[in-house]
Design an enzyme around this catalytic site. Sequence first.
Site, PDB file in Angstrom:
ATOM      1  N   SER A 177      -9.568  -2.984  22.096  1.00 50.86           N
ATOM      2  CA  SER A 177      -8.432  -3.406  21.485  1.00 50.86           C
ATOM      3  C   SER A 177      -8.313  -4.131  20.466  1.00 50.86           C
ATOM      4  CB  SER A 177      -7.447  -4.359  22.952  1.00 50.86           C
ATOM      5  OG  SER A 177      -8.143  -5.577  22.542  1.00 50.86           O
TER       6      SER A 177
ATOM      7  N   GLY B  25      -5.563  -4.801  18.963  1.00 45.73           N
ATOM      8  CA  GLY B  25      -3.913  -5.150  18.931  1.00 45.73           C
ATOM      9  C   GLY B  25      -3.106  -4.604  18.238  1.00 45.73           C
ATOM     10  N   SER B  26      -2.327  -5.090  17.110  1.00 47.42           N
ATOM     11  CA  SER B  26      -1.418  -4.581  16.409  1.00 47.42           C
ATOM     12  C   SER B  26      -1.875  -2.182  15.683  1.00 47.42           C
ATOM     13  CB  SER B  26      -0.900  -4.266  15.289  1.00 47.42           C
ATOM     14  OG  SER B  26      -1.963  -4.922  14.383  1.00 47.42           O
TER      15      SER B  26
ATOM     16  N   GLY C  61      -4.140  -0.367  17.727  1.00 46.65           N
ATOM     17  CA  GLY C  61      -4.640   1.096  18.508  1.00 46.65           C
ATOM     18  C   GLY C  61      -5.710   0.032  19.475  1.00 46.65           C
TER      19      GLY C  61
ATOM     20  N   GLY D 267      -3.931  -6.865  27.425  1.00 48.96           N
ATOM     21  CA  GLY D 267      -5.529  -6.694  27.564  1.00 48.96           C
ATOM     22  C   GLY D 267      -5.277  -6.162  29.072  1.00 48.96           C
ATOM     23  N   ASP D 268      -4.907  -7.446  29.668  1.00 52.77           N
ATOM     24  CA  ASP D 268      -5.175  -6.777  31.122  1.00 52.77           C
ATOM     25  C   ASP D 268      -4.092  -6.134  31.645  1.00 52.77           C
ATOM     26  OD1 ASP D 268      -6.434  -9.751  31.369  1.00 52.77           O
ATOM     27  OD2 ASP D 268      -4.816 -10.722  31.855  1.00 52.77           O
TER      28      ASP D 268
END
Length: 140
Positions: free
Chosen positions: A52, A54-55, A57, A83-84
Amino acid sequence: MLKLGILSGPYLIKPNIDELEGMFNKKINGIPETVEVAKSLLDYGITIVAVSLGSEGALFVTKKSSIYAHGLKVNVKSTVGAGDSMVAALAYALTRGLRFEETVKLAVATGAANVMTSGTKASDIKTIIELEKQVKYEYV
């Protein structure tokens, strides 16, 4: 802890970029370098590495292909559990036998929908479905 978990060769891991950088003790610059680092983890018997960003993608890497999914522009209320949520979507998609591209789109949409909610509140399925239609991705 991530290093120890990787040694057991799990099917899938989903570190964020900061965790990946911490594990390798270096700054990872750009998508090509992130792909390279993620691919190196496949040597431990891992089938899917989802990073991941973040913003920006997320990146999804297997031995056969790598997909970079661009981040969705959404109103961020809380990043707790994003994330979960992505991992839950990955598990759902894999157990349903969705194609890799569909799995990527669902995971990114679910993570984005999560950040649109306050605290640990789950997003509704309608939001996820709408966001899924907006996910843009490319093979890298």
